[in-house]
Design a protein around this motif. Structure first.
Motif, PDB file in Angstrom:
ATOM      1  N   UNK A  55     -78.534  -6.543  17.267  1.00  0.00           N
ATOM      2  CA  UNK A  55     -79.843  -5.987  17.633  1.00  0.00           C
ATOM      3  C   UNK A  55     -80.192  -4.929  16.604  1.00  0.00           C
ATOM      4  N   UNK A  56     -81.214  -5.170  15.819  1.00  0.00           N
ATOM      5  CA  UNK A  56     -81.491  -4.287  14.694  1.00  0.00           C
ATOM      6  C   UNK A  56     -81.951  -2.917  15.141  1.00  0.00           C
ATOM      7  N   UNK A  57     -82.591  -2.808  16.311  1.00  0.00           N
ATOM      8  CA  UNK A  57     -83.115  -1.519  16.727  1.00  0.00           C
ATOM      9  C   UNK A  57     -81.988  -0.552  17.074  1.00  0.00           C
ATOM     10  N   UNK A  58     -80.889  -1.058  17.639  1.00  0.00           N
ATOM     11  CA  UNK A  58     -79.816  -0.154  18.023  1.00  0.00           C
ATOM     12  C   UNK A  58     -79.164   0.490  16.812  1.00  0.00           C
ATOM     13  N   UNK A  59     -79.157  -0.208  15.697  1.00  0.00           N
ATOM     14  CA  UNK A  59     -78.531   0.326  14.495  1.00  0.00           C
ATOM     15  C   UNK A  59     -79.399   1.360  13.816  1.00  0.00           C
ATOM     16  N   UNK A  60     -80.705   1.362  14.142  1.00  0.00           N
ATOM     17  CA  UNK A  60     -81.626   2.259  13.441  1.00  0.00           C
ATOM     18  C   UNK A  60     -82.138   3.382  14.323  1.00  0.00           C
ATOM     19  N   UNK A  61     -81.779   3.395  15.580  1.00  0.00           N
ATOM     20  CA  UNK A  61     -82.364   4.377  16.479  1.00  0.00           C
ATOM     21  C   UNK A  61     -81.436   5.532  16.801  1.00  0.00           C
ATOM     22  N   UNK A  62     -80.280   5.583  16.138  1.00  0.00           N
ATOM     23  CA  UNK A  62     -79.313   6.628  16.452  1.00  0.00           C
ATOM     24  C   UNK A  62     -79.667   7.959  15.818  1.00  0.00           C
ATOM     25  N   UNK A  63     -80.380   7.935  14.701  1.00  0.00           N
ATOM     26  CA  UNK A  63     -80.599   9.169  13.953  1.00  0.00           C
ATOM     27  C   UNK A  63     -81.738  10.018  14.502  1.00  0.00           C
ATOM     28  N   UNK A  69     -81.978  10.294   3.563  1.00  0.00           N
ATOM     29  CA  UNK A  69     -81.751  11.242   2.456  1.00  0.00           C
ATOM     30  C   UNK A  69     -81.682  10.575   1.089  1.00  0.00           C
ATOM     31  N   UNK A  70     -81.109   9.379   1.026  1.00  0.00           N
ATOM     32  CA  UNK A  70     -81.036   8.677  -0.262  1.00  0.00           C
ATOM     33  C   UNK A  70     -82.421   8.310  -0.768  1.00  0.00           C
ATOM     34  N   UNK A  71     -83.286   7.861   0.144  1.00  0.00           N
ATOM     35  CA  UNK A  71     -84.658   7.535  -0.239  1.00  0.00           C
ATOM     36  C   UNK A  71     -85.398   8.797  -0.670  1.00  0.00           C
ATOM     37  N   UNK A 211     -88.282   1.789   3.781  1.00  0.00           N
ATOM     38  CA  UNK A 211     -87.532   2.935   3.271  1.00  0.00           C
ATOM     39  C   UNK A 211     -87.085   3.888   4.377  1.00  0.00           C
ATOM     40  N   UNK A 212     -87.389   3.556   5.634  1.00  0.00           N
ATOM     41  CA  UNK A 212     -87.122   4.474   6.731  1.00  0.00           C
ATOM     42  C   UNK A 212     -85.719   4.306   7.301  1.00  0.00           C
ATOM     43  N   UNK A 213     -85.243   5.389   7.926  1.00  0.00           N
ATOM     44  CA  UNK A 213     -83.920   5.366   8.536  1.00  0.00           C
ATOM     45  C   UNK A 213     -83.957   4.882   9.976  1.00  0.00           C
ATOM     46  N   UNK A 214     -85.106   5.030  10.654  1.00  0.00           N
ATOM     47  CA  UNK A 214     -85.173   4.728  12.085  1.00  0.00           C
ATOM     48  C   UNK A 214     -86.548   4.168  12.426  1.00  0.00           C
ATOM     49  N   UNK A 215     -86.629   2.872  12.594  1.00  0.00           N
ATOM     50  CA  UNK A 215     -87.913   2.232  12.892  1.00  0.00           C
ATOM     51  C   UNK A 215     -88.350   2.468  14.333  1.00  0.00           C
ATOM     52  N   UNK A 266     -81.270  -4.856   3.372  1.00  0.00           N
ATOM     53  CA  UNK A 266     -80.887  -4.684   4.770  1.00  0.00           C
ATOM     54  C   UNK A 266     -81.933  -3.927   5.567  1.00  0.00           C
ATOM     55  N   UNK A 267     -82.820  -3.195   4.895  1.00  0.00           N
ATOM     56  CA  UNK A 267     -83.877  -2.451   5.592  1.00  0.00           C
ATOM     57  C   UNK A 267     -85.157  -3.253   5.738  1.00  0.00           C
ATOM     58  N   UNK A 268     -85.239  -4.408   5.102  1.00  0.00           N
ATOM     59  CA  UNK A 268     -86.428  -5.240   5.247  1.00  0.00           C
ATOM     60  C   UNK A 268     -86.516  -5.736   6.688  1.00  0.00           C
ATOM     61  N   UNK A 269     -87.728  -6.075   7.125  1.00  0.00           N
ATOM     62  CA  UNK A 269     -87.924  -6.508   8.504  1.00  0.00           C
ATOM     63  C   UNK A 269     -88.923  -7.660   8.533  1.00  0.00           C
TER      64      UNK A 269
END
Length: 342
Positions: A55-63, A69-71, A211-215, A266-269
């Motif tokens: 589930x892609x949202x769970x991996x991006x919603x923790x922050x 920071x890299x972006x 480029x976002x960390x949390x969609x 990996x950040x593409x959607x």
């Protein structure tokens, strides 16, 4: 010569309904699938591998922050180059030929505004991840009151200097160095800024979400700052084997159209995933349109396929005032029965 061959290859692929990325023994599909599978397995405990559904949202919603920071560091190094039309952002300059009319026409359809010369007059637009203001300024020229925000302070400085040269922008185009989540929280925290929850007619995020960390946080904040019935415009890159081949291998590593390392596949959607995310945050997707960049001409065009780039328009759903009444009535059937017999 390489650009010409690449351009012919891209258009040749789009001319077919079924795209074959490779016909030899080497397959990008196999490479991408194997890489994704390995990453999923390496990120999970061994005992969960058999029964875990990705589930892609769970991996991006923790922050709980949209900023990676890299972006941030990457765009910090490019902050002074936004208005070089032949430099690293040349493709974004030419993208205005598509994205500005796309935003304008959809807003006119939604709001039915007709102001000769300034068709978007009276509308408030938030440009998220505005960079140097490449899209902010054209929207201001159409009459909209535009606020451009970006977490890179130097990019905001570049945007402010450039817009200050045109007195027409003085009352309509403004910039702030902040994040979307900071802006959306201001009204809840009792901030003194005029911006805040439910104040914008449209939110634009062009070439930003990849480029976002949390969609999840991004979608939630967009809904919060938009008025009911407000529009959300997104342009981004699909997550396909073709987008990896063209957007990263060819564009970054071979032709150097954009700096190497600009994108992370990996950040593409995909449009389907993005639509699902937006609908869960109170949006209704109105249209999705494929886009294609021609490295030979340096221009963009609309295409039927969304395999590489696409533009999306969604509208924040307006709450139905009768829905609560209907739900309350249905939850007390005995009251309805008593009222009927009386």
């Amino acid at each position: 010569m390489n650009a010409t061959k690449f351009g012919r290859l891209m258009f040749g692929m789009y001319s077919r309904k079924t795209v074959a990325v490779a016909r030899s023994g080497f397959s990008w599909t196999a490479v991408c699938r194997q890489r994704t599978l390995w990453q999923q397995r390496s990120a999970l405990p061994l005992e969960t591998h058999k029964h875990t559904v990705p589930c892609y949202t769970s991996a991006r919603s923790a922050s709980q922050t949209t900023v990676d920071p890299d972006e941030l560091r990457r765009f910090q190094s490019l902050a002074s180059k936004w208005w070089d039309e032949r430099g690293e952002f040349a493709a974004l300059h030419s993208m205005n030929d598509l994205r500005v009319p796309f935003i304008r026409d959809n807003l006119l359809n939604v709001h039915r505004v007709r102001r000769p010369g300034k068709p978007l007059g009276g509308l408030r637009i938030l440009d998220v991840g505005c960079g140097g203001g490449l899209l902010t300024e054209p929207l201001g020229r159409l009459g909209a009151d535009v606020l451009g925000i970006d977490p890179v302070g130097d990019s905001i400085g570049t945007a402010q200097v450039h817009s200050s040269r045109d007195p027409d922008f003085r009352d309509r185009v403004r910039y702030r160095a902040c994040t979307l989540e900071e802006l959306s929280a201001e009204e809840e925290e009792g901030g003194e800024e005029e911006e805040g929850a439910g104040r914008f007619d449209a939110v634009v995020a062009s070439e930003v979400v990849e480029h976002l960390a949390d969609l999840e946080t991004f979608a939630s904040c967009c809904s919060r700052v938009l008025k009911p019935g407000g529009s959300l415009f997104i342009t981004t890159i699909n997550k396909t084997n073709l987008s990896y081949t063209m957007g990263i291998v060819a564009a970054e590593q071979l032709l150097r159209i954009v700096p190497s390392g600009t994108h992370d596949w990996e950040k593409f959607i995909s449009p389907v995933e993005l639509e699902r995310l937006l609908e869960s945050n109170g949006f209704s997707v109105q249209s999705v349109q494929g886009m294609l960049y021609n490295p030979v001409s340096g221009g963009w065009c609309w295409v039927n396929s969304t395999a590489i780039n696409y533009a999306l328009h969604a509208v924040k759903v307006t709450p139905d005032p009768h829905a609560d009444q209907a739900e309350e009535s249905s939850s007390h059937p005995e009251d309805q029965s008593a009222a009927t017999h009386s």
